[in-house]
Write an enzyme that holds these catalytic residues in place. Structure first.
Site: not given
Length: 293
Positions: A160, A238, A271
């Site tokens: 991320s 995600d 995620h």
């Protein structure tokens, strides 16, 4: 708390780190460390896994995402069994400077826990938020001085915000890194709310200053051509895929300059660290193959 010295794994007395905890696992040793950073002007925390043996070992450097500390990857990714098999040192630093007197934001996406791996130029952030220099200078110097490493063989990865950091640092400091990968990276901070807030706050309103921290834009300018491949994994469940991450922009940029980029899309994965734990072995093997040649 112990200080690394020549009786442990340290070799250079000029750079010191305190051991706050250590554990034996998979035949190696996992250290939790704290050290003073000249870049951030704060203590910084990290973990370092050292496999069994004398070394020197290549290094896998992991950069975590928003809200994470040095512990998230260390405790959740399940990376150390494979790292031990491959003979990799694994380094996981904190995501920002912290402490009393360090600027912060009320939201989770800026300030402490959200350093974005940039060198801030704007007040009040510039005083401590020098995360690019911390990772590429202070952290690497510490690891090279204190552990049985070969610093000509360092791979970088992250998730991320940390995926953004891994990609941009690899592109902007290709002399320091041999290989690069990422999980669900923020591909283009210029084009997403997380990035726009952070870049404006840390770097000011001039978008030219943002570009050096935008992986898709750097890639389009050929800044990754020294890497034979870039491995990226992305979960299709995600929730941030379309609004914050936009990995298709990396694919487009890679095609423009002829850079090999392997973007693997995975149905059902989100995620979280469950996603990272599912594919971390692939990334360790990807880096080991390049770091050991």
């Amino acid at each position: 708390m112990l200080v690394l010295d020549n009786d442990d794994v340290a070799t250079a007395p000029a750079i010191k780190a305190e051991i706050t905890a250590q554990h034996t696992l998979h035949g190696g040793t996992l250290y939790f460390l704290k050290h003073d950073s000249a870049a951030t002007k704060t203590p910084m925390a990290l973990s370092v896994f050292v496999p069994e043996g004398e070394g020197p070992f290549p290094v896998f450097l992991w950069l975590s995402g928003l809200t994470c500390t040095a512990n998230n990857f260390t405790e959740k990714a399940g990376a150390y069994k494979k790292a031990a098999e491959l003979g990799l040192i694994v380094v996981a630093p904190d995501t920002s400077p912290r402490g009393e007197g360090v600027a912060n934001d009320d939201a989770y996406d800026m300030g402490q826990g959200a350093g974005f791996y940039v060198n801030a130029t704007q007040s009040p952030w510039a005083a401590h938020f020098q995360m690019e220099t911390y990772v590429t200078r202070d952290l690497l110097e510490l690891i090279g001085a204190q552990f049985p490493t070969d610093m000509s063989r360092v791979g970088i990865s992250g998730h991320s915000m940390g995926g953004h950091g891994a990609l941009t640092l690899a592109m902007n400091h290709s002399n320091l890194f041999t290989s690069v990968s990422a999980f669900a990276p923020i591909a283009s901070p210029v084009h997403c709310p997380w990035g726009q807030k952070a870049m404006a706050g840390y770097l000011g309103p001039n978008h030219d200053a943002w570009e050096i921290y935008d992986a898709a834009m750097r890639l389009a300018r050929g800044k990754a051509l020294s890497y034979d491949d870039i491995l990226i994994d992305q979960g299709l469940a995600d929730p941030f895929l379309d609004t914050q991450l936009m990995p298709h922009l990396l694919e487009q940029a890679a095609k423009v300059v002829g850079q090999k980029l392997t973007l693997r899309r995975h149905e059902g994965y989100d995620h979280s660290y469950y996603f990272i734990a599912s594919f971390i072995d692939d990334h360790l093997e990807f880096h080991a193959a390049r770091l050991k040649t």
